[in-house]
Design an enzyme around this catalytic site. Sequence first.
Site, PDB file in Angstrom:
ATOM      1  N   ARG A  27      15.451 -37.590  -7.519  1.00  0.00           N
ATOM      2  CA  ARG A  27      15.699 -36.612  -8.588  1.00  0.00           C
ATOM      3  C   ARG A  27      17.175 -36.255  -8.576  1.00  0.00           C
ATOM      4  O   ARG A  27      17.923 -36.724  -7.729  1.00  0.00           O
ATOM      5  CB  ARG A  27      14.890 -35.352  -8.314  1.00  0.00           C
ATOM      6  N   GLY A  31      12.704 -29.446   2.459  1.00  0.00           N
ATOM      7  CA  GLY A  31      13.191 -28.074   2.609  1.00  0.00           C
ATOM      8  C   GLY A  31      13.263 -27.605   4.050  1.00  0.00           C
ATOM      9  O   GLY A  31      13.233 -26.411   4.318  1.00  0.00           O
ATOM     10  N   LYS A  88       8.144 -39.563   4.357  1.00  0.00           N
ATOM     11  CA  LYS A  88       9.312 -39.942   5.149  1.00  0.00           C
ATOM     12  C   LYS A  88       9.004 -41.208   5.963  1.00  0.00           C
ATOM     13  O   LYS A  88       9.900 -42.013   6.205  1.00  0.00           O
ATOM     14  CB  LYS A  88       9.708 -38.795   6.084  1.00  0.00           C
TER      15      LYS A  88
END
Length: 665
Positions: free
Chosen positions: A292, A164, A116
């Site tokens: 993705r 997540g 990140k």
Amino acid sequence: MFKKILIANRGEIACRVIRTARRMGINTVAVYSDADRDALHVAMADEAVHIGAPPPRESYLVAERVIDACVQTGAEAVHPGYGFLSENAGFSRLCKENDIVFIGPPEAVICSMGSKSAAKNIMTAAEVPVVPGYHGEDQSDARIKGAAGEIGYPVLLKAVAGGGGKGMRVVRSVAEFDEACASARREAASSFGSDDLLVEKYLPRPRHVEFQVFCDRHGHAVYLFERDCSVQRRHQKVIEEAPAPGMSPELRRQMGQAAVKAAQAIDYEGAGTVEFLLDQDGSFYFMEMNTRLQVEHPVTEMITGLDLVEWQLRIASGEVLPLLQDELSITGHAFEARIYAEDPDHDFLPATGTLSYLQPPEENRHVRVDTGVLQGDEVSVYYDPMIAKLIVWDENRERALVRLATALSEYRISGVTTNISFLYNLATSKPFIAGEVDTAFIETHRGLLFHDSETDRVQDLPLASLYLLLRMEQAARARASSTDPWSPWNASNAWRLNEAARHSGAIVLNGTEYEVPVEEIGSGSKRRFRISVGAKSVMATGELRGNELYADIDGYRRRVVVVPHDGLFTLFTEQGAMQFSLAQADYGEEDLASGAGVFIAPMNGVVVKLLVEAGTAVRKDQAVIVMEAMKMEHTLCAPADGLVREFYFQPGDPVDGGALLLDFV
Ligand code: ADP
């Protein structure tokens, strides 16, 4: 184009990729763990290779096994789906070394976006706005705490390698910092093997708006508009929609161009998602880029009419982008609701169990169900507890939302606890209908979504009571027909001489028990129930047709859906979903429990065939209806000479265990 691809994933996304590949004439190879021997994705693929034990670390996450499976089967390319190896730079490299095409971006891109901090540095350099914060090398607690002070509380700590929602902590004041920092580091270390953190300004009620981008090898890049994924629990998405409600064409263009700029800044290739936080004042900040296909990609497909997996395959095989920016447009509105095995009432705790009954709503132009499980499958501890994605489309948001609520009320799942009622409450709540979404939506509207206010419960009691009474009546009628149809002992009305029929009983609504006395007034077609809740009573009549209750309560007529499952009943109304059960009663409890009537479905299943026409007189032991349950056919025969007056279900209709199948006298 490839001739054969391997899908390095399982569940719904593996099935999803196989469907497109098949349509394009590409052969498919599945991989599977011991737990997935009989899984749908394995059955759907042309070939399948076993790659290990159930825990992902021993199968789906072992890059070498997946590569070996490609070599063994001659697959030219690998589609990684989402999760597992999809954002694993090492796997992308390994594919390249083995001359296998990785359907996704190159290793270096995955690496830079996997951190990140690195991602934010690249975006800052490319002049894409990022949330103010510190994402530097100096990882000392003191440096991060100092930065938090400069930014101003509240701040958000994030794991640099995170995903997540793990390793994330909101810190509201300096006093909370040390503890939050230590716990974020612990979680980051155990989840990602690195305890590096970054800190950024915490926006109190932003929206999560992400843009789908596509880039090819030939220098073209487009954005396929946005998805609003603001409604989240535990920082994880529950319902997504496209386009974002209230998005102006101008802001869409600005954010879309920023997303393309972000992708081009890293020489992106394939499908990617640029996530932004959109603040109330219209300013937006880059949050991260997912390299993705996203779980929620179907909503983009529904509003653009495109197949994103097809685009991925074309680009990976070296083709140019199928369409350019000015050839793309939005039609209508789409929602995706994630159907999870989880318990919303217990902080959305994942649930496990066997899907003893599974009947999704019918698919059509408006309703799409992406799933990877079948009735009888296990929701195990090893994998994500998502059962399916329910996707709906219509010409505008309002109509799409009605489609969503209806489809949710038609979803039948027994055996595991699901979030269907919660999703239904969400889809029918006023603020959601008004499009007032932000990331604090669930917390802000707890009362509405969990229906825990007393008034909510009580107002539905007469409906619940009426349903139980009618159901009892059906069961009793069925039972009566099995012996002497005229015996008063088989009558469902609490038959008494010279007094109004009274039933007393208690109903459990959302865990609380309510006494609901009922008096039966009149008889035959004029029969009504006086149902009392506390000091108030209502007059009710109604009819039960399959799962539909046609109720008339004090002259207010409406149709609601009631679904029995696992000993409970879920009532779906415009006000939301409500679960109830019968506590103890002389409501005909026995009739409900024993299913003594002959024409009562023995368990959840499907009606296969009607062997006589409605209105036909039949003889004792004559076969009347065939239903299928648990993969076996059951033929139900007439218990005595009589008349089949009406069938309540038609061939192909799903039937819940305990439902009365037909009217026999
Ligand atoms: P992960 O990669 O772990 O999913 P993200 O960085 O994508 O984490 O953030 C997940 C969610 O957390 C976002 O969708 C948003 O709801 C919330 N979030 C992230 N950053 C911020 C922030 N600076 N302020 C407020 N909420 C945030």
